[in-house]
Write an enzyme that holds these catalytic residues in place. Structure first.
Site: not given
Ligand code: INI
Length: 158
Positions: A63, A86, A91, A93, A132
């Site tokens: 977002e 992140v 997965t 994702h 970090r």
């Molecule tokens: N969002 C992150 O900021 N870091 C992550 O590691 C992460 N993982 O791995 O799922 C993550 N997922 C949520 C994503 O950014 C959205 O908020 C969600 O998909 C809703 O749109």
């Protein structure tokens, strides 16, 4: 020859916006603390009533581009900082989130002409992220320095 470069002093004329992802909040709140500490030590008013700094929270790093775009379009900020973490899971994702977030942030920056610092940590595990975000060094500090440099540089160019 003209030498054009950003500066790290007299930041009191810069207006800064920060967008922070709540996902992996343990990490992103530490990045935010590092960021605020650096901005404060370089003359930015970071108190709650500051007219020089705004902070927006989003659910996750995916977002960050949309809200950065919204802030950039207001024309109120010389520079924006996006903060996220992140962390690789089991997965794919992870790859989707980091790719979309990084591409989105760069394209918003180019489209609006507002520098946007990419302060999204990409790590294999939580330990690397925490190292970090203050356990060893705090990259939030570095992102704030980059914001001061880019904000003042773009101000000089425009
Ligand atoms: N969002 C992150 O900021 N870091 C992550 O590691 C992460 N993982 O791995 O799922 C993550 N997922 C949520 C994503 O950014 C959205 O908020 C969600 O998909 C809703 O749109």
């Amino acid at each position: 020859m003209v030498s054009i470069e950003g500066r790290f002093t007299n930041a009191s004329d810069l207006k800064v916006g920060i967008v922070v992802a709540r996902f992996n909040d343990l990490v992103t709140s530490k990045l935010l603390n590092g960021c605020l500490d650096c901005l404060k030590r370089h003359g930015i008013d970071t108190c709650e009533s500051s007219s020089q700094l705004d902070i927006a929270w989003v659910p996750g790093s995916l977002e960050l581009p949309l809200v950065a775009q919204s802030l950039a379009r207001t024309g109120r900020y010389e520079v924006l900082i996006t903060l996220g973490a992140v962390i690789r899971g089991d997965t794919p994702h992870f790859d989707v989130v980091i790719n979309e977030s990084s591409k989105g942030i760069s394209s918003v920056s180019r489209e609006t002409g507002i520098p946007i610092i990419f302060g999204v940590l990409t790590t294999d595990n939580m330990q690397q992220a925490l190292e970090r975000a203050g356990v060893k060094s705090n990259l939030g500090w570095t992102y704030a320095l980059e914001a001061l440099e880019m904000g003042s540089l773009m101000k000089e160019l425009n």
